[in-house]
Enzyme design. Sequence first.
Site, PDB file in Angstrom:
ATOM      1  N   ARG A  73      21.746  37.300   4.263  1.00 42.86           N
ATOM      2  CA  ARG A  73      21.289  37.631   2.901  1.00 42.86           C
ATOM      3  C   ARG A  73      20.916  36.362   2.139  1.00 42.86           C
ATOM      4  NH1 ARG A  73      20.896  41.927  -0.962  1.00 42.86           N
ATOM      5  NH2 ARG A  73      21.408  43.501   0.589  1.00 42.86           N
ATOM      6  N   GLU A 106      25.146  43.807  -8.255  1.00 40.69           N
ATOM      7  CA  GLU A 106      25.101  42.390  -7.928  1.00 40.69           C
ATOM      8  C   GLU A 106      24.027  41.588  -8.652  1.00 40.69           C
ATOM      9  OE1 GLU A 106      24.861  43.800  -3.830  1.00 40.69           O
ATOM     10  OE2 GLU A 106      26.122  42.094  -3.294  1.00 40.69           O
TER      11      GLU A 106
END
Lengths: 783, 481
Positions: free
Chosen positions: A329, A733
């Site tokens: 990620r 997030e």
Amino acid sequence: MRRLPRHEGPGEAPITGDALGTSRAHESAEKHVSGTATYVDDQVAPASTLHAYVGLSNVAHGRLLSLDLDAVRAAPGVVRVVTREDIPGHADIGPVFPGDPLLVGIGEEVSFHGQVLFAVAATSYAAARRAARLARADIEALPAILDIAEGLAAQVFVRPSHTQQRGDAAQAIAAAPHTLRGEFRIGGQEQMYLEGQVSLAVPQEDGGMLVYSSTQHPTEGQKLVADVLGVPMNRITFDTRRMGGAFGGKETHANQWACLAALLAHHTRRAVKLRLARAEDFIATGKRHHFLSQYRVGFGDSGELQGLDISLAGGCGMSPDLSDAIVDRAMFHVDNAYCLPQAHVVGHRVKTHTVSNTAFRGFGGPQGMLAIEHILDNIARHLGADPLDVRKRNLYRDQLGFDTTHYGQRIEQHILPGLIDRLEKNADYRSRREAISVYNRSSPVMRKGLALTPVKFGISFTVQTLNQAGALVHVYTDGSVQLNHGGTEMGQGLYTKVAQIVASELQIDLARIQCTATRTDKVPNTSPTAASAGSDLNGMAARNAARTIRKRLTTLAAQHYAVAEDDVQFSNNTVSIGDHRLSFTELVQLAYRQRVSLSATGFYRTPKIHYDRDRARGRPFFYYANGAAVSEVLVDTLTGEYRVTRVDICHDVGQSLNPALDLGQIEGGFIQGMGWLTTEELVWDDAGKLMTIGPASYKIPAIGDTPAVFNVELLPDSPNTEATIFHSKAVGEPPLMLAISVYCALRDAAASLADYRMSPPLNAPATPERVLGACRSAREFIA
Amino acid sequence: MITFIDNATVITLADVDPNRSVLDYLREDAGKTGTKEGCASGDCGACTAVTATVDEGALAYQAINTCITPVGHLHGRQLISVEDLAENGVLHPVQQAMVKAHASQCGFCTPGFVMSLFALWKGDEAPSRHTVIDALGGNLCRCTGYRPIIDAAVAACRARGEDSFSRGEARTVAVLEQIASDPRDVHLAGEGRQYLAPRNLDELLSILQAQPEARLVAGATDLQLEITQQLRQLDLLVYTGHVAELKIMEEADGCLHIGAAVTYAEAQPVLCHHFPDLEELLARLGSRQIRNQGTLGGNVGTASPIGDIPPFLLATGAHLQLRSSSGSRELPIAEFFLDYRRTALRPGECIERILVPLPEQEELLRAYKISKRLDDDISALCGVFNLCIRDGTVTRARVAFGGMAAIPARAPACERSLRGQPWTLETAIAAGGALAQDFQPIDDLRASAAYRLEAAAGLLQRLFYDTVDSDIGPVRVTRYA
């Protein structure tokens, strides 16, 4: 037959407006403020419940030669001690890859200072804790790798490195008019959920176990307890009503405590609760990965990126845990919002003899994004340009060659150019930039800094399988509804949002819906509540369940009153069926009498996503969430102390399911990100022992750190173009990374000491000490 | 036996382990699990409850960290925890304000915030952002980012009114006064351990003489950590908070006399009156909960290298009055600190008073604290400067630092380079440079040695800008919003 519950008839309990899209209070808000919200440690426990604690290694790397537990067993109140030999089933609880021993056995490797060697159950919490300290472990010390640079140099990895490549970065850099190279360190971050790790295991028939656990991933806990005890998963039930914060720290790192409680419960046939005190919670559970990035970048005269060659090395600690996906990620987000025409991105998973690092809000994304933002600042200073102009010049845009990521996903919704323009104008960026320059020229001690940074964050688990969810909805004969789904509530308001979705689907009042604890016996085989995807996945699954019931009720009503199904309308706690009107409850009772099922499951899987990791190409994300922030800081250049004085945010949540909750995620995420980049510093000693082991020494933002001016706006009129629930966007997030603007603003303030001709080195977190160092570098540059 | 009021019920305890905390009492003995343990070290505020005591016939409410308050400290107080606020199912105004402002997310810190807010609501401070932050600075929230909590607090305090506690005030006061007038010993004995709370100095001294191993406990903000963090079991605790002589605060002989058991909160107005610049240091010393419990005597007595009061006492030339059953002696504060956590206190002796000389005409006192986080953090270093400047020349300089050595200490070389010099930036820079002769600080988790020296030197320059007329504005980030 027993009489059915009373109901009010049509128009009963007039609905207080459509629940969806409105700022309803958190479903537990009243319980939170009155102390009646129950957490695991508050659970009324069986009378004979034992309290467990763990004994930890005091060596970073070594071999366990022997473990003398006589004093532990003899300590007051101790009922049972367990070691590696007492595990009937699997002893490795690595969630994806092996490498995480539940307990270290004799002769086995000790891999970090604070690793669990044994567990003890006693009649009180204090007795268990005191007893745990009486063990004598003989550990043969082995050389330990404690620093990421050391591990990288030695090529010691927990998982193989991975590369994403587009074009020929080396050639592009060689051909570029300007090049820069550099290295940059980013510190880790402790989740510091206010409720520490805790599990309560209650033995059941047939070797089963009911485990109340503060976990983001009940299904994984269930699977691992089954593995450890050597029983099928159907004997184990996990129950998670709510967590007192998690932030990724209870995704895989809740498992060990649940397994140990269950193991002790298995051996004692008594309920066992294991709650970590804050110090052990810091020492024995994983944190955000620290990163070392090394790069070369080539760019044009106006700062346009031409080639980027970057290595992202994540400090994983002693085991793989989730590090493969986390470093992936970081790689997926090293572009942040900017087109990288030619790029070579390598991600390393460096092994160190420290606690295994794990998920934390953003999951590697923040580290990748901070790396590129750091580079863009350097480019801007090199060219004497305003960093905002360099950023805007490189944004993805609706133009061939500028709309595709380095892993091949096309950006389909170009939110950021307009969003940034809007924020730049609303926050008065240009005139403040001017005023700050004037101020700084005449201010010998205090300097101001300003930065606008964007966020583009990919939504979906990058592990495709995880993008699924289930739900279970029961309607009872009094018209009340019980709602269950696979997502867990950690404060983000997931239960509230899903309840709003179900209320809207059934057109009933939100107050009729009872959210119940996430349980593996109600909805099986769930994914962790993570990747910001909780509402997207569980909201859809719950809607599908509610839709099934509504469909059944519609069919019944149409048949019963002989009208077309199109003439059955749910609205305002009432169902109109042609010319007839029934209250929702009346229709439900009719359904019951007519033997129509009032319970349904729902399921959802995210469409469109795919990623070929071998080719590093695909569409790993269903869509992107976007946002931008402008932060202004004031820095004392004599001491490095600083204050964030003003923050303006514009954030894209699509069409909001609940604006108040979304605002809460944005503000809270921002402040948490600000903590990561400013005052939250993890410190280890030379032997690999963590020194910052509680809020006395590890400083998360306090109330006084909230910027006095804090303007937050949800980007208006911007529904998700993908068919998500209500065309909303995930919000858990992404806002954390808005705080990169604080880091860049601090660097901007220090750069003023060099007349903005250089961007001083500044590793994260930018503690006062590091900011003072940046000030010194800037002064030395100009001297 | 100790006696207190738990919400509205009078409770007496006798055979309880005195090492137990108020949090243990609430969660385990009283079954009230609304109050949470976040850190068990007084640093997060999740365990905050409120105690009420009688002050001039009325109830005064204070937020405390229950995790580090020994249960014996409840004697003579009313304990109010989060479950007690709602009345007949109706939320208290502070709770309603929190709900309305969407000020809870995971909810775990929320009971603590509600209780700190309740104490604020019970006071009479104007509901400004500043007072709210001061009142809630000891409560950590990891979810919200605090903005909605600030909004809730401001809104709640704009609408103060009656509640069950104000309606029951007369009865509560009467019960508490009755407890106070009960002549029986305040005493706990359980699990073989004891807690004594003498009411006068003679009693205290005779206990210390008979049992010199007794641990004196004041606010317990430091001592209770030995129990919650190091898992020690302390056999004999002697509480100083009921000793009348240790609670005095008066001016005599050109000195401020502060009893050793006076809390920061009690001393704050008087100290700030005489030394206005202390306001920031005291506001940043611990949190409201800590300042409500912690004492000046305790801060001196623990002899921590990073206590924030000792540098102030060193810079003002304060003395300590020490007492034992064999008599009284006075010691300059500098002679009290011997080494890391070692003092000149003899067995059987206690600190009775701190004597702080009142400031002279030209005296300029400045107190600067540097920490990673501005609020509720332990100092990386703390510098207190006491200068007399006459006609542009430094005629007297006392400079003291915490965090720069194993004990809080004066900086003689720095002082020498100031004395007799014109008060200029050059002098300040030179004095900052001289600190390298005074200190060889350590590297630790709060800061490196190099940073400590560099920042301490920077403080001398700050001192210059801070004490001369200039138009450059404040030189402390804390003076900006």
